[in-house]
Design a protein around this motif. Structure first.
Motif, short mmCIF file in Angstrom:
data_model
loop_
_atom_site.label_atom_id
_atom_site.label_comp_id
_atom_site.label_asym_id
_atom_site.label_seq_id
_atom_site.Cartn_x
_atom_site.Cartn_y
_atom_site.Cartn_z
N TRP A 236 0.68 -1.42 -0.02
CA TRP A 236 -0.03 -0.04 -0.08
C TRP A 236 0.85 1.32 0.04
O TRP A 236 0.46 2.37 -0.40
N VAL A 237 2.00 1.20 0.41
CA VAL A 237 2.98 2.32 0.46
C VAL A 237 3.44 2.75 -0.82
O VAL A 237 3.30 4.03 -1.15
N ALA A 238 3.72 1.82 -1.81
CA ALA A 238 3.85 2.03 -3.05
C ALA A 238 2.76 2.79 -3.69
O ALA A 238 2.96 3.62 -4.35
N LYS A 239 1.71 2.32 -3.43
CA LYS A 239 0.39 2.54 -4.28
C LYS A 239 0.15 4.20 -3.65
O LYS A 239 -0.22 5.07 -4.60
N LEU A 240 0.26 4.53 -2.34
CA LEU A 240 0.33 5.65 -1.80
C LEU A 240 1.17 6.50 -2.52
O LEU A 240 0.75 7.66 -2.86
N VAL A 241 2.20 6.35 -2.84
CA VAL A 241 3.44 7.27 -3.29
C VAL A 241 3.27 7.53 -4.93
O VAL A 241 3.35 8.64 -5.27
N LYS A 242 2.57 6.38 -5.13
CA LYS A 242 2.50 6.66 -6.97
C LYS A 242 1.29 7.78 -6.94
O LYS A 242 1.46 8.24 -7.82
N ALA A 243 0.11 7.31 -5.99
CA ALA A 243 -0.84 8.35 -6.19
C ALA A 243 -0.40 9.94 -5.89
O ALA A 243 -0.75 10.91 -6.75
N TYR A 244 0.34 9.97 -4.89
CA TYR A 244 0.83 11.46 -4.49
C TYR A 244 1.68 11.87 -5.68
O TYR A 244 1.57 13.16 -5.90
N HIS A 245 2.45 11.08 -6.18
CA HIS A 245 3.41 11.79 -7.21
C HIS A 245 2.85 11.84 -8.54
O HIS A 245 3.80 11.98 -9.37
N SER A 246 1.46 11.51 -8.73
CA SER A 246 1.04 11.58 -9.97
C SER A 246 1.03 12.88 -10.65
O SER A 246 1.13 13.91 -9.94
N GLU A 247 1.00 13.08 -11.92
CA GLU A 247 0.65 14.44 -12.57
C GLU A 247 -0.67 15.14 -12.19
O GLU A 247 -0.46 16.28 -12.15
N GLU A 248 -1.33 14.47 -11.84
CA GLU A 248 -2.71 15.03 -11.21
C GLU A 248 -2.85 15.83 -10.26
O GLU A 248 -3.16 16.93 -9.76
N ILE A 249 -1.82 15.32 -9.17
CA ILE A 249 -1.53 15.93 -7.88
C ILE A 249 -0.58 17.21 -8.13
O ILE A 249 -0.81 18.36 -7.70
N ARG A 250 0.23 17.20 -8.93
CA ARG A 250 1.26 18.16 -9.52
C ARG A 250 0.39 19.29 -9.97
O ARG A 250 0.31 20.53 -9.46
N LYS A 251 -0.54 19.00 -10.84
CA LYS A 251 -1.44 20.12 -11.42
C LYS A 251 -2.36 20.69 -10.32
O LYS A 251 -2.54 21.86 -10.50
N PHE A 252 -2.90 19.97 -9.59
CA PHE A 252 -3.83 20.42 -8.47
C PHE A 252 -3.02 21.48 -7.54
O PHE A 252 -3.62 22.35 -7.09
N VAL A 253 -1.98 21.27 -7.08
CA VAL A 253 -1.17 21.68 -6.26
C VAL A 253 -0.80 23.21 -6.93
O VAL A 253 -0.89 24.42 -6.23
N ASP A 254 -0.42 23.12 -8.44
CA ASP A 254 -0.05 24.38 -8.76
C ASP A 254 -1.30 25.18 -9.10
O ASP A 254 -1.21 26.23 -9.06
N THR A 255 -2.52 24.62 -9.41
CA THR A 255 -3.72 25.44 -9.88
C THR A 255 -4.32 25.80 -8.44
O THR A 255 -4.70 27.04 -8.60
N GLN A 256 -4.45 25.00 -7.42
CA GLN A 256 -5.02 25.42 -6.00
C GLN A 256 -4.61 26.52 -5.21
O GLN A 256 -5.12 27.24 -4.78
N PHE A 257 -3.10 26.27 -5.51
CA PHE A 257 -2.36 27.32 -4.24
C PHE A 257 -1.57 28.43 -4.97
O PHE A 257 -0.78 29.13 -4.36
N LYS A 258 -1.29 28.22 -6.22
CA LYS A 258 -0.59 29.32 -7.15
C LYS A 258 0.51 29.86 -6.64
O LYS A 258 0.70 31.02 -6.50
N GLY A 259 1.28 28.93 -6.36
CA GLY A 259 2.53 29.16 -5.94
C GLY A 259 2.86 29.33 -4.41
O GLY A 259 4.27 29.29 -3.99
N ALA A 260 1.72 29.54 -3.77
CA ALA A 260 2.10 29.35 -2.25
C ALA A 260 2.40 28.01 -1.81
O ALA A 260 3.39 27.93 -0.62
N VAL A 261 2.19 27.00 -2.15
CA VAL A 261 2.47 25.48 -1.98
C VAL A 261 2.98 25.12 -3.34
O VAL A 261 2.69 25.39 -4.48
N MET A 262 4.34 24.41 -3.18
CA MET A 262 4.63 23.96 -4.53
C MET A 262 4.99 22.27 -4.56
O MET A 262 5.49 21.84 -3.27
N PRO A 263 5.04 21.74 -5.55
CA PRO A 263 5.54 20.14 -5.34
C PRO A 263 6.82 19.90 -5.01
O PRO A 263 7.64 20.94 -5.70
N GLY A 264 7.06 19.22 -4.25
CA GLY A 264 8.56 18.82 -3.75
C GLY A 264 8.95 17.62 -4.37
O GLY A 264 9.97 16.84 -3.90
N PHE A 265 8.26 16.88 -5.39
CA PHE A 265 8.37 15.69 -6.08
C PHE A 265 8.79 15.97 -7.56
O PHE A 265 8.36 16.83 -8.06
#
Length: 265
Positions: A236-265
């Motif tokens: 389950w750890v590998a699945k969790l990391v895979k989901a977190y490091h997905s392109e969907e999450i990167r886009k969500f962080v960039d769009t939702q927080f507009k630079g106040a929070v940045m992807p670290g992966f």
């Protein structure tokens, strides 16, 4: 003949029970602790992506930095997502936790906020300055103040600097150490305060537009996904990391927080 039939029935029941147990094990809900705000918002998105891969997640929010690690230690959580590695290292040293970082998550450059001044240079002599009372975030803020020329620390202070390590304080700043979650609510009573971005955003503060000073994004404080050491090879750890490091999450962080929070992966 009856004995053989009975034995076959018992074996069939045992096999069925084994299959059922395996299904239950696979369907186990993974409990992940987060602090309210961006960490919680991001993990809710991770939850949706992980479900497509068969991983069920329950997101549990906390209002401080102490309880998510205590809950992970006690088994109430399977993982948490809210802290950076210097903080984790301090917790492991102080409390003996057997935890490891499973993956990098996001970066929250810490900011200094004030309702009384517009520039850090405007701080008056004897100003009351709020900073987090945990060693790693408190030291982080003191290093930020030093970088902006307000104080000087001992050369040996390092990432865990405390007000006792301040050797030069020309403006005689008075440091008020508070729980990180309390700092936004205490801003009216302080001349300025350094507030972690997750708590700032939860209080309606925008680091990009409201902070008078923001930490450089290139720093040692990238947040991490933390698990018990004994679980590091769990599927389950590998699945969790895979989901977190997905392109969907990167886009969500960039769009939702507009630079106040940045992807670290």
């Amino acid at each position: 003949m009856q004995k053989r039939t009975l034995l076959q029935s018992v074996l069939a029941l045992a096999l069925a029970a084994g299959v059922s147990g395996a299904a239950v094990a696979q369907d186990k809900e993974i409990k992940i602790g987060v602090t309210a705000g961006p960490h919680g918002q991001i993990m809710e998105q991770v939850k949706k992506i992980a479900e497509k891969d068969g991983l069920k997640i329950k997101v549990i929010e906390f209002s401080d930095y102490i309880q998510p690690n205590a809950a992970l230690q006690s088994g109430e959580l399977d993982a948490n997502s809210y802290q950076h590695k210097p903080y984790l290292d301090a917790q492991i040293k102080d409390r003996g936790y057997k935890f490891v970082a499973a993956a990098d998550t996001v970066n929250f450059p810490i900011g200094i906020y004030s309702k009384k001044i517009k520039k850090i240079e405007e701080l008056k002599e004897g100003a009351r300055f709020g900073l987090p009372n945990d060693p790693t975030n408190g030291g982080r803020v003191l290093l930020l103040l030093q970088a902006n020329g307000l104080i000087k620390l001992k050369d040996s202070a390092g990432l865990k600097a405390t007000p006792l390590d301040v050797v030069e304080n020309p403006k005689k700043l008075r440091f008020v150490e508070l729980d990180a979650a309390q700092l936004p609510r205490s801003l009216d009573d302080l001349d300025a305060a350094a507030i972690n971005t997750n708590f700032a955003i939860s209080a309606g503060l925008n680091p990009k537009s409201d902070a008078i000073v923001v930490e450089n994004a290139k720093n040692p404080y990238v947040n991490i996904l933390v698990i018990r050491e004994a679980d590091k090879n769990q599927p389950w750890v590998a699945k969790l990391v895979k989901a977190y490091h997905s392109e969907e999450i990167r886009k969500f962080v960039d769009t939702q927080f507009k630079g106040a929070v940045m992807p670290g992966f």
